[in-house]
Design a protein around this motif. Sequence first.
Motif, PDB file in Angstrom:
ATOM      1  N   LEU A 156       0.815  -1.220   0.000  1.00  0.00           N
ATOM      2  CA  LEU A 156       0.000   0.000   0.000  1.00  0.00           C
ATOM      3  C   LEU A 156       0.846   1.266   0.000  1.00  0.00           C
ATOM      4  N   ASP A 157       2.016   1.208   0.659  1.00  0.00           N
ATOM      5  CA  ASP A 157       2.923   2.359   0.614  1.00  0.00           C
ATOM      6  C   ASP A 157       3.361   2.638  -0.818  1.00  0.00           C
ATOM      7  N   VAL A 161       2.398   6.246  -3.243  1.00  0.00           N
ATOM      8  CA  VAL A 161       3.339   7.221  -3.816  1.00  0.00           C
ATOM      9  C   VAL A 161       3.049   7.490  -5.294  1.00  0.00           C
ATOM     10  N   ARG A 162       2.157   6.709  -5.917  1.00  0.00           N
ATOM     11  CA  ARG A 162       1.783   6.973  -7.299  1.00  0.00           C
ATOM     12  C   ARG A 162       0.898   8.215  -7.364  1.00  0.00           C
ATOM     13  N   ASP A 163       1.049   8.988  -8.445  1.00  0.00           N
ATOM     14  CA  ASP A 163       0.385  10.287  -8.523  1.00  0.00           C
ATOM     15  C   ASP A 163      -1.061  10.233  -9.002  1.00  0.00           C
ATOM     16  N   LYS A 168      -1.950   4.161  -9.978  1.00  0.00           N
ATOM     17  CA  LYS A 168      -2.285   3.481  -8.726  1.00  0.00           C
ATOM     18  C   LYS A 168      -2.983   2.152  -9.007  1.00  0.00           C
ATOM     19  N   THR A 169      -3.961   2.208  -9.919  1.00  0.00           N
ATOM     20  CA  THR A 169      -4.707   0.992 -10.257  1.00  0.00           C
ATOM     21  C   THR A 169      -3.796  -0.054 -10.885  1.00  0.00           C
TER      22      THR A 169
END
Length: 204
Positions: A156-157, A161-163, A168-169
């Motif tokens: 999850l960390d 950090v993805r923008d 993220k997906t």
Amino acid sequence: MAELSATSGIPVATIKYYLREGLLPAGERSGPNQSLYGPEHLRRLRVIRGLLEVGGLSVAAAHQVIDAIDSDLGLAHTFDIAQRTVSPLIDPATLSADAVAQVDEALSGWHVSPENPGRLAAARVLQTFAELGQPDLSGWVPGYAAAALAVAEADLDEIDVRDDRESKTEMVVIGTVLGDALFAGLRRAAQEHVTSTRYAGGAR
């Protein structure tokens, strides 16, 4: 397509197969027998290759995972799809009450649904150990649970950090698939390290 093949290192025939299966979106038509492909196609090809070759997914499973990437579902729902796609289907009725109880004890305090594929898979493993005459794993399972929790936090960390939502997906899905392979590889290395330090002087 020839340029896409040369850049990606994936044969044209394989790219055409991915197109037919709906894993790769079609390019932009530029002529009767020609289409243009962009960076998004190259990125998707690398995702597909990672799912199939490193993650070991079937084409059908990879299709479900890619559909989750392309959807507008929330991250929690996407995680659920990814987990169920890459996990074996286990009938809870086939699991012993003792095995399930051992897992639930190790997961005490966690927010885990009864049908979570990891919970069921862990119970099946413990049931198999019991059938092999190794019923007492009270010192082993808590250590694995603690390690799994630490790995989930790292997962999850890395997502956080993805923008943007797309990255993220993609990390949710790809991380779920390839994270299993990564953890298995690191576990093998760690086993050699701990063995060599604990049993110094032993033959490799």
